[in-house]
Design a protein around this motif. Structure first.
Motif, mmCIF file in Angstrom:
data_model
loop_
_atom_site.group_PDB
_atom_site.id
_atom_site.type_symbol
_atom_site.label_atom_id
_atom_site.label_comp_id
_atom_site.label_asym_id
_atom_site.label_seq_id
_atom_site.Cartn_x
_atom_site.Cartn_y
_atom_site.Cartn_z
ATOM 1 N N UNK A 4 0.859 -1.185 0.000
ATOM 2 C CA UNK A 4 0.000 0.000 0.000
ATOM 3 C C UNK A 4 0.897 1.238 0.000
ATOM 4 N N UNK A 5 0.980 1.974 -1.118
ATOM 5 C CA UNK A 5 1.798 3.189 -1.147
ATOM 6 C C UNK A 5 1.227 4.255 -0.215
ATOM 7 N N UNK A 6 2.088 4.933 0.499
ATOM 8 C CA UNK A 6 1.674 6.013 1.397
ATOM 9 C C UNK A 6 2.731 7.107 1.382
ATOM 10 N N UNK A 7 2.278 8.354 1.540
ATOM 11 C CA UNK A 7 3.194 9.491 1.531
ATOM 12 C C UNK A 7 3.604 9.939 2.931
ATOM 13 N N UNK A 8 2.649 9.978 3.838
ATOM 14 C CA UNK A 8 2.897 10.538 5.163
ATOM 15 C C UNK A 8 3.503 9.485 6.088
ATOM 16 N N UNK A 9 4.632 9.770 6.705
ATOM 17 C CA UNK A 9 5.255 8.815 7.624
ATOM 18 C C UNK A 9 4.329 8.483 8.785
#
Length: 279
Positions: A4-9
């Motif tokens: 699942x790609x995610x931007x926010x750490x």
């Protein structure tokens, strides 16, 4: 569950040990265990003094947080780990892992190439809530680059057009491909690339599928097309040979991980089906 790609750490530490996609321009560090390659975990690398540069959170896979890190080419790699070419990694991992590897590679490329503002030359800073770098001086914002490219299989009756580039491995042929230029549609790009590279015209252009290709940041958009008119005439620049092949006489072709191979396999299976119907 896949990647699942995610931007926010993540705000908190995950329940499972994180995975690290440790990459440079051409290689990735992997772990060999139980007769297969694995993406190393934080536990696998914690005992070594790796000088990892520019670490980025890229998402999660099977509830494990995933991070991308760049390693220098002169890094001393311990015996428990090894580096392999990125293209080889595509043949060793699942589609979910390949998706994560591709994203990690593109994020690291973007991070390296946009450390400074292209407008005024000042250092950029990464925004906390989205994948973007902004220049505090002039406000220019840069997102990860994505370069659209077409790839096309051209069919003439029972034959497929395959071409060979000088940079291909010995004996390998593939379908035609090229970058989309400013101001043109994807279909116009298909027609232009085929004409420029092999000198023929095509018709009945149809969408086939797409693939992310992180070398360095392409989105391959696949089409099929029918031969219309003209004789093969290679450009002797990008293309050194081009020929028509039947399904039974195909040369060495790209690996199964590539959209090029999927297009060639589609032609081959369609040809076999047509032959069975005729029988």
């Amino acid at each position: 569950m896949g990647f699942i790609p995610q931007n926010k750490p993540p705000a908190e530490v995950g329940a499972k040990v994180p995975l690290y996609f440790i990459i440079n321009d051409q290689e990735i560090i992997v772990k060999w265990s139980r007769d297969k390659y694995w993406i190393p975990s934080e536990t696998d690398i914690s005992e070594y003094d790796f000088d990892l540069k520019r670490t980025h959170f890229v998402g999660s896979w099977n509830d494990q947080f995933c991070y991308a890190s760049e390693f220098p080419k002169n890094l001393s790699i311990p015996d428990a780990l090894q580096s392999i070419p990125l293209r080889d990694a595509f043949t060793q991992f699942s589609s979910h892992e390949i998706q994560a590897i591709s994203l990690a590679k593109q994020i690291l490329t973007w991070d390296r190439d946009f450390r400074f503002c292209g407008r005024c030359g000042q250092p950029t800073v990464e925004l906390p809530d989205e994948r973007a770098k902004v220049c505090k001086r002039c406000g220019s914002t840069n997102y990860p680059r994505l370069s659209p490219s077409i790839i096309v299989s051209v069919v003439k009756k029972d034959q497929l057009l395959l071409a060979r580039s000088a940079r291909f491995p010995k004996g390998m042929y593939s379908v035609l491909a090229g970058f989309v230029e400013p101001g043109e549609t994807l279909e116009e790009c298909v027609k232009r690339e085929v004409m420029e590279e092999v000198g023929i015209e095509v018709q009945n252009i149809r969408y086939f599928g797409s693939q992310n290709w992180p070398f360095p940041h392409s989105l391959m958009i696949g089409f099929t097309a029918d031969y219309f008119r003209g004789e093969i005439g290679i450009d002797n620049d990008e293309i050194v040979d081009a020929r028509w092949f039947t399904a039974s006489e195909l040369p060495k072709i790209p690996g199964s991980y590539s959209i090029a191979r999927k297009m060639i396999d589609h032609f081959r299976s369609s040809s076999l089906l047509e032959n069975r119907i005729k029988l």
